[in-house]
Design a protein around this motif. Structure first.
Motif, PDB file in Angstrom:
ATOM      1  N   PRO A  41      23.873  26.841 -18.401  1.00  0.00           N
ATOM      2  CA  PRO A  41      24.815  26.115 -19.428  1.00  0.00           C
ATOM      3  C   PRO A  41      26.135  25.548 -18.988  1.00  0.00           C
ATOM      4  O   PRO A  41      26.770  26.441 -18.254  1.00  0.00           O
ATOM      5  N   ARG A  42      26.674  24.644 -19.232  1.00  0.00           N
ATOM      6  CA  ARG A  42      27.850  23.878 -18.854  1.00  0.00           C
ATOM      7  C   ARG A  42      28.513  23.265 -19.930  1.00  0.00           C
ATOM      8  O   ARG A  42      27.758  22.775 -20.645  1.00  0.00           O
ATOM      9  N   ARG A  43      29.914  23.551 -19.973  1.00  0.00           N
ATOM     10  CA  ARG A  43      30.654  22.818 -20.970  1.00  0.00           C
ATOM     11  C   ARG A  43      31.206  21.509 -20.155  1.00  0.00           C
ATOM     12  O   ARG A  43      31.493  21.672 -18.985  1.00  0.00           O
ATOM     13  N   PHE A  64      35.841  16.872 -16.749  1.00  0.00           N
ATOM     14  CA  PHE A  64      35.762  18.334 -16.390  1.00  0.00           C
ATOM     15  C   PHE A  64      34.496  18.718 -16.695  1.00  0.00           C
ATOM     16  O   PHE A  64      34.049  18.802 -18.024  1.00  0.00           O
ATOM     17  N   VAL A  65      33.953  19.707 -15.699  1.00  0.00           N
ATOM     18  CA  VAL A  65      32.650  20.424 -16.090  1.00  0.00           C
ATOM     19  C   VAL A  65      32.943  21.881 -15.617  1.00  0.00           C
ATOM     20  O   VAL A  65      33.584  22.093 -14.646  1.00  0.00           O
ATOM     21  N   HIS A  90      42.022   9.676 -11.520  1.00  0.00           N
ATOM     22  CA  HIS A  90      41.881  10.654 -12.647  1.00  0.00           C
ATOM     23  C   HIS A  90      40.989  11.620 -11.831  1.00  0.00           C
ATOM     24  O   HIS A  90      40.686  11.999 -10.856  1.00  0.00           O
ATOM     25  N   PRO A  91      40.951  12.874 -12.504  1.00  0.00           N
ATOM     26  CA  PRO A  91      40.597  14.328 -12.020  1.00  0.00           C
ATOM     27  C   PRO A  91      39.241  14.856 -12.338  1.00  0.00           C
ATOM     28  O   PRO A  91      38.508  14.011 -13.156  1.00  0.00           O
ATOM     29  N   HIS A  92      38.865  15.596 -11.486  1.00  0.00           N
ATOM     30  CA  HIS A  92      37.453  16.328 -11.819  1.00  0.00           C
ATOM     31  C   HIS A  92      37.514  17.800 -11.383  1.00  0.00           C
ATOM     32  O   HIS A  92      38.411  18.395 -10.596  1.00  0.00           O
TER      33      HIS A  92
END
Length: 286
Positions: free
Chosen positions: A245-247, A252-253, A56-58
């Motif tokens: 702030p982060r989505r 994914f971030v 899985h990805p990041h």
């Protein structure tokens, strides 16, 4: 004096492994750079079974896996292939994109095993979100420990309690494991702006208020507390400086939602670095 905020974790399951997840929460999106906190509950796996979190990805974060019991095999698209044992630090910085696999080592899958530990995600500062991916493994013996008056503190990452960990964090960070004998006390200083305590086991007071087991207690900035052990108790503490702030979307971030949309598109198309020798992968959730 402001009151601490209690976050009750929600129960989840990751590929069959039961977890408690207090972060992110509707009431608190992050503590310092920590945007995700999973407590992998102690689980016995009979022979022939185990954890198998497929490829899985990041992006935009660092993952830190820290086990209390059991072992995991970490493999990633950088070519890392590392067996992670109790109280080692498995630290992966995703930057602009990495993929990895986490599974029970084959020998333990054959014999049966028990797994218990934590995985946290730390958002990268905006200037580092697109950095080159990297992986570091730090054996348990390399982490600094202090022991005095019935209190044992192991610093997992960052700095605090007059200790400095060798993990290559990208922003001011505190991540510590605390073990107190019955009757022991420990000052929780205000050396980091954002801090939270998570009681793994035992009974403890924060000043004169009981700490709930498996609840994340977020402390107000600028205030010190006294932690008192009513019984032998065991906690972790996280904190540091907020990176902004982060989505967050799936794995994914990012500070910019367009980065997340681009990462989703690339993963869906298969345009992503692959973990050597791995063919199975997790697909984007609908």
């Amino acid at each position: 004096m402001n009151r601490p905020l209690l976050i009750q974790p929600r129960r989840e399951s990751v590929e069959g492994q039961p977890i408690l997840r207090p972060l992110p929460s509707a009431h608190c999106r992050s503590v310092g750079p920590f945007v995700f906190f999973d407590h992998m509950l102690a689980t016995d796996y009979p022979p022939g079974s185990g954890v198998n979190i497929r490829q899985h990805p990041h992006i935009g974060l660092s993952t830190l896996t820290y086990l209390f019991e059991g072992e995991l095999q970490h493999k990633d698209s950088l070519g890392s292939d590392q067996r992670v044992r109790p109280r080692d630090v498995s630290w992966m910085t995703a930057g602009h994109g990495v993929a990895h696999v986490e599974r029970t080592p084959e020998a333990l899958r054959r014999s049966g095993s028990r797994l218990h530990g934590l995985q946290v995600w730390l958002a990268l500062p905006e200037a580092d979100e697109d950095c080159e991916p990297s992986y570091s493994h730090l054996p348990a013996a390399s982490l600094p420990v202090s022991e005095a008056l019935g209190v044992r503190i192991r610093l997992i990452a960052g700095h605090g309690f007059c200790l400095q960990a060798p993990v290559p964090v990208r922003s001011p960070t505190l991540y510590a494991e605390l073990q107190l004998e019955s009757g022991a006390t420990q000052l929780i200083p205000d050396e980091h702006r954002e801090r939270a305590l998570y009681l793994l086991d035992g009974e403890a007071l924060l000043d004169d208020q009981p700490l709930p087991r498996h609840g994340l207690v977020v402390l107000p900035p600028g205030e010190s507390y006294t932690l008192s052990a009513c019984t032998g108790c065991w906690l972790v503490m996280i904190g540091g400086e907020r990176v902004g702030p982060r989505r967050m979307n799936w794995n994914f971030v990012a500070s910019d939602p367009e980065r997340i949309e681009e990462a989703r598109r690339r993963w869906a198309l298969g345009d992503w670095p692959k973990v050597p020798g791995e063919t199975e992968r997790l697909e984007l959730p609908r």
